[in-house]
Design a protein around this motif. Structure first.
Motif, PDB file in Angstrom:
ATOM      1  N   VAL A 185       0.996  -1.106   0.135  1.00  0.00           N
ATOM      2  CA  VAL A 185      -0.079   0.073   0.032  1.00  0.00           C
ATOM      3  C   VAL A 185       0.841   1.315  -0.028  1.00  0.00           C
ATOM      4  O   VAL A 185       0.851   2.119  -0.793  1.00  0.00           O
ATOM      5  CB  VAL A 185      -0.898  -0.087   1.258  1.00  0.00           C
ATOM      6  N   ALA A 186       1.635   1.230   0.884  1.00  0.00           N
ATOM      7  CA  ALA A 186       2.686   2.483   1.005  1.00  0.00           C
ATOM      8  C   ALA A 186       3.527   2.576  -0.291  1.00  0.00           C
ATOM      9  O   ALA A 186       3.670   3.703  -0.568  1.00  0.00           O
ATOM     10  CB  ALA A 186       3.634   2.288   2.121  1.00  0.00           C
ATOM     11  N   THR A 187       3.949   1.496  -0.812  1.00  0.00           N
ATOM     12  CA  THR A 187       4.804   1.868  -1.976  1.00  0.00           C
ATOM     13  C   THR A 187       3.782   2.316  -3.169  1.00  0.00           C
ATOM     14  O   THR A 187       4.249   3.225  -4.086  1.00  0.00           O
ATOM     15  CB  THR A 187       5.487   0.535  -2.540  1.00  0.00           C
ATOM     16  N   ALA A 188       2.572   1.749  -3.365  1.00  0.00           N
ATOM     17  CA  ALA A 188       1.760   2.292  -4.712  1.00  0.00           C
ATOM     18  C   ALA A 188       1.406   3.651  -4.401  1.00  0.00           C
ATOM     19  O   ALA A 188       1.509   4.504  -5.262  1.00  0.00           O
ATOM     20  CB  ALA A 188       0.647   1.664  -4.466  1.00  0.00           C
ATOM     21  N   GLU A 189       1.219   4.160  -3.270  1.00  0.00           N
ATOM     22  CA  GLU A 189       0.839   5.601  -2.939  1.00  0.00           C
ATOM     23  C   GLU A 189       1.929   6.424  -3.153  1.00  0.00           C
ATOM     24  O   GLU A 189       2.163   7.559  -3.506  1.00  0.00           O
ATOM     25  CB  GLU A 189       0.249   5.755  -1.242  1.00  0.00           C
ATOM     26  N   GLU A 190       3.182   5.936  -2.913  1.00  0.00           N
ATOM     27  CA  GLU A 190       4.727   6.715  -2.909  1.00  0.00           C
ATOM     28  C   GLU A 190       4.777   6.907  -4.757  1.00  0.00           C
ATOM     29  O   GLU A 190       4.923   7.998  -4.973  1.00  0.00           O
ATOM     30  CB  GLU A 190       5.743   6.213  -2.463  1.00  0.00           C
ATOM     31  N   HIS A 191       4.676   5.818  -5.190  1.00  0.00           N
ATOM     32  CA  HIS A 191       4.442   5.998  -6.750  1.00  0.00           C
ATOM     33  C   HIS A 191       3.534   6.914  -7.485  1.00  0.00           C
ATOM     34  O   HIS A 191       3.706   7.449  -8.571  1.00  0.00           O
ATOM     35  CB  HIS A 191       4.410   4.592  -7.536  1.00  0.00           C
ATOM     36  N   ILE A 192       2.269   6.893  -6.836  1.00  0.00           N
ATOM     37  CA  ILE A 192       1.423   7.844  -6.900  1.00  0.00           C
ATOM     38  C   ILE A 192       1.726   9.265  -6.954  1.00  0.00           C
ATOM     39  O   ILE A 192       1.443  10.254  -7.890  1.00  0.00           O
ATOM     40  CB  ILE A 192      -0.122   7.484  -6.400  1.00  0.00           C
ATOM     41  N   ARG A 193       2.284   9.423  -5.764  1.00  0.00           N
ATOM     42  CA  ARG A 193       2.682  11.021  -5.561  1.00  0.00           C
ATOM     43  C   ARG A 193       3.747  11.320  -6.336  1.00  0.00           C
ATOM     44  O   ARG A 193       3.734  12.261  -7.032  1.00  0.00           O
ATOM     45  CB  ARG A 193       3.369  10.934  -4.000  1.00  0.00           C
ATOM     46  N   LYS A 194       4.675  10.278  -6.763  1.00  0.00           N
ATOM     47  CA  LYS A 194       5.827  10.780  -7.738  1.00  0.00           C
ATOM     48  C   LYS A 194       5.199  11.076  -9.147  1.00  0.00           C
ATOM     49  O   LYS A 194       5.716  11.978  -9.803  1.00  0.00           O
ATOM     50  CB  LYS A 194       6.845   9.518  -7.685  1.00  0.00           C
ATOM     51  N   ALA A 195       4.244  10.208  -9.510  1.00  0.00           N
ATOM     52  CA  ALA A 195       3.475  10.409 -10.789  1.00  0.00           C
ATOM     53  C   ALA A 195       2.985  11.716 -10.886  1.00  0.00           C
ATOM     54  O   ALA A 195       2.905  12.663 -12.050  1.00  0.00           O
ATOM     55  CB  ALA A 195       2.609   9.228 -11.267  1.00  0.00           C
ATOM     56  N   ILE A 196       2.449  12.103  -9.813  1.00  0.00           N
ATOM     57  CA  ILE A 196       1.543  13.754  -9.733  1.00  0.00           C
ATOM     58  C   ILE A 196       2.613  14.607  -9.806  1.00  0.00           C
ATOM     59  O   ILE A 196       2.358  15.597 -10.791  1.00  0.00           O
ATOM     60  CB  ILE A 196       0.642  13.587  -8.568  1.00  0.00           C
ATOM     61  N   ALA A 197       3.760  14.596  -9.167  1.00  0.00           N
ATOM     62  CA  ALA A 197       4.653  15.423  -9.075  1.00  0.00           C
ATOM     63  C   ALA A 197       5.284  15.408 -10.542  1.00  0.00           C
ATOM     64  O   ALA A 197       5.797  16.420 -10.840  1.00  0.00           O
ATOM     65  CB  ALA A 197       5.914  14.985  -8.127  1.00  0.00           C
ATOM     66  N   ASP A 198       5.539  14.487 -11.258  1.00  0.00           N
ATOM     67  CA  ASP A 198       5.916  14.463 -12.748  1.00  0.00           C
ATOM     68  C   ASP A 198       4.823  14.959 -13.761  1.00  0.00           C
ATOM     69  O   ASP A 198       5.337  14.861 -15.060  1.00  0.00           O
ATOM     70  CB  ASP A 198       6.579  12.902 -13.110  1.00  0.00           C
ATOM     71  N   GLY A 199       3.807  15.523 -13.272  1.00  0.00           N
ATOM     72  CA  GLY A 199       2.824  15.993 -14.275  1.00  0.00           C
ATOM     73  C   GLY A 199       1.459  15.187 -14.760  1.00  0.00           C
ATOM     74  O   GLY A 199       0.809  15.449 -15.132  1.00  0.00           O
ATOM     75  N   ARG A 200       1.477  13.806 -14.014  1.00  0.00           N
ATOM     76  CA  ARG A 200       0.501  13.031 -14.361  1.00  0.00           C
ATOM     77  C   ARG A 200      -0.702  13.605 -13.607  1.00  0.00           C
ATOM     78  O   ARG A 200      -0.695  13.932 -12.440  1.00  0.00           O
ATOM     79  CB  ARG A 200       0.789  11.428 -14.274  1.00  0.00           C
ATOM     80  N   SER A 201      -2.004  13.274 -14.231  1.00  0.00           N
ATOM     81  CA  SER A 201      -3.124  13.418 -13.429  1.00  0.00           C
ATOM     82  C   SER A 201      -3.292  12.595 -12.270  1.00  0.00           C
ATOM     83  O   SER A 201      -2.709  11.448 -12.257  1.00  0.00           O
ATOM     84  CB  SER A 201      -4.181  13.493 -14.310  1.00  0.00           C
ATOM     85  N   LEU A 202      -4.238  12.958 -11.416  1.00  0.00           N
ATOM     86  CA  LEU A 202      -4.328  11.831 -10.396  1.00  0.00           C
ATOM     87  C   LEU A 202      -5.123  10.830 -10.436  1.00  0.00           C
ATOM     88  O   LEU A 202      -4.841   9.776 -10.328  1.00  0.00           O
ATOM     89  CB  LEU A 202      -5.044  12.800  -8.840  1.00  0.00           C
ATOM     90  N   ARG A 203      -5.985  10.988 -11.436  1.00  0.00           N
ATOM     91  CA  ARG A 203      -6.886   9.841 -11.980  1.00  0.00           C
ATOM     92  C   ARG A 203      -6.067   8.878 -12.702  1.00  0.00           C
ATOM     93  O   ARG A 203      -6.266   7.716 -12.322  1.00  0.00           O
ATOM     94  CB  ARG A 203      -7.835  10.575 -12.994  1.00  0.00           C
ATOM     95  N   GLN A 204      -5.207   9.560 -13.506  1.00  0.00           N
ATOM     96  CA  GLN A 204      -4.168   8.418 -14.164  1.00  0.00           C
ATOM     97  C   GLN A 204      -3.286   7.651 -13.402  1.00  0.00           C
ATOM     98  O   GLN A 204      -3.301   6.495 -13.422  1.00  0.00           O
ATOM     99  CB  GLN A 204      -3.554   9.085 -15.347  1.00  0.00           C
ATOM    100  N   ALA A 205      -2.775   8.461 -12.433  1.00  0.00           N
ATOM    101  CA  ALA A 205      -1.692   7.838 -11.447  1.00  0.00           C
ATOM    102  C   ALA A 205      -2.644   6.850 -10.572  1.00  0.00           C
ATOM    103  O   ALA A 205      -2.045   5.821 -10.342  1.00  0.00           O
ATOM    104  CB  ALA A 205      -1.234   9.084 -10.599  1.00  0.00           C
ATOM    105  N   ARG A 206      -3.615   7.267 -10.175  1.00  0.00           N
ATOM    106  CA  ARG A 206      -4.380   5.972  -9.423  1.00  0.00           C
ATOM    107  C   ARG A 206      -4.771   4.955 -10.229  1.00  0.00           C
ATOM    108  O   ARG A 206      -4.627   3.960  -9.971  1.00  0.00           O
ATOM    109  CB  ARG A 206      -5.636   6.611  -8.850  1.00  0.00           C
ATOM    110  N   ASP A 207      -5.120   4.946 -11.655  1.00  0.00           N
ATOM    111  CA  ASP A 207      -5.530   4.037 -12.380  1.00  0.00           C
ATOM    112  C   ASP A 207      -4.120   3.130 -12.469  1.00  0.00           C
ATOM    113  O   ASP A 207      -4.238   2.050 -12.555  1.00  0.00           O
ATOM    114  CB  ASP A 207      -6.112   4.255 -13.690  1.00  0.00           C
TER     115      ASP A 207
END
Length: 224
Positions: A185-207
């Protein structure tokens, strides 16, 4: 490193939310309702040492001189049946626990002498605080038995993790399993935060990282 030391280190590195989500996924009741830290930022992790209180009878009350028997990093877990009209923890217990390097105190009920706990940075998780003593109002019913904290069963030796979001209980026999899923869980959420920081939308990062099924109970996952 012993298994106990490994569990302690792993749980310290995980948040209550990580562990809560993991145990939801595993179908383990874990979240202690209404039990919160006395001070924002207080954290605890350790294994439970339990005591259950009850109302007094004709033979009067007892509060228990148990604190001298506890060791470093153990967590005092006091089941006072959710009572908020009398305390079962105060100044002298806090001071002694601090000197003995006890890991913290959890109460299904209330404490008092909060200023001492804050002064010593000693973590207490409870339903609040009030000044009225429990002496001659409660009695010790049992020590080192299963108790209830915020509606969750706690057995002696179970792991407890507390932070600003509250308190969770990790059954001792499933600690490694819970830690493994919580790390996912923690790893997935860290990847999502990094993806958002890199410009990806929250929707796409979550998917991309399966956010919507992170807490889904194992065996009930659905595609897409």
């Amino acid at each position: 490193m012993t298994e106990q030391q490994a569990n302690l280190a792993a749980l310290e590195a995980l948040s209550c939310t990580d562990l809560s989500d993991a145990m939801d996924r595993l179908g383990i009741p874990s979240q202690c309702s209404g039990i919160m830290p006395m001070a924002h930022g207080h954290r605890l992790v350790g294994q439970a040492w339990t005591l259950r209180y009850g109302p007094i009878g004709q033979d009067g009350g007892t509060v228990g001189d148990y604190i001298d028997d506890l060791g470093p990093r153990q967590i005092v877990v006091l089941d006072n049946q959710g009572r908020t009209d009398v305390t079962v923890w105060g100044d002298l217990l806090t001071y002694t626990a601090h000197l003995r390097n006890v890991g913290g105190t959890v109460i299904d009920g209330v404490c008092r002498d909060v200023d001492r706990a804050l002064e010593l940075d000693y973590p207490i998780f409870s339903r609040g605080n009030w000044m009225r003593t429990g002496k001659d109002r409660v009695r010790v019913e049992a020590i080192q038995v299963p108790v209830s904290i915020g509606g969750i069963r706690v057995e002696p030796g179970d792991w407890l993790r507390g932070d600003s979001d509250g308190l969770v209980v990790v059954p001792a026999g499933r600690a490694r399993e819970v830690i493994e899923v919580a790390r996912e869980v923690a790893t997935a959420e860290e990847h999502i935060r990094k993806a958002i920081a890199d410009g990806r939308s929250l929707r796409q990062a979550r998917d991309d990282w399966g956010y919507h099924t992170l807490q889904t109970r194992i065996g009930q996952e659905v595609d897409g």
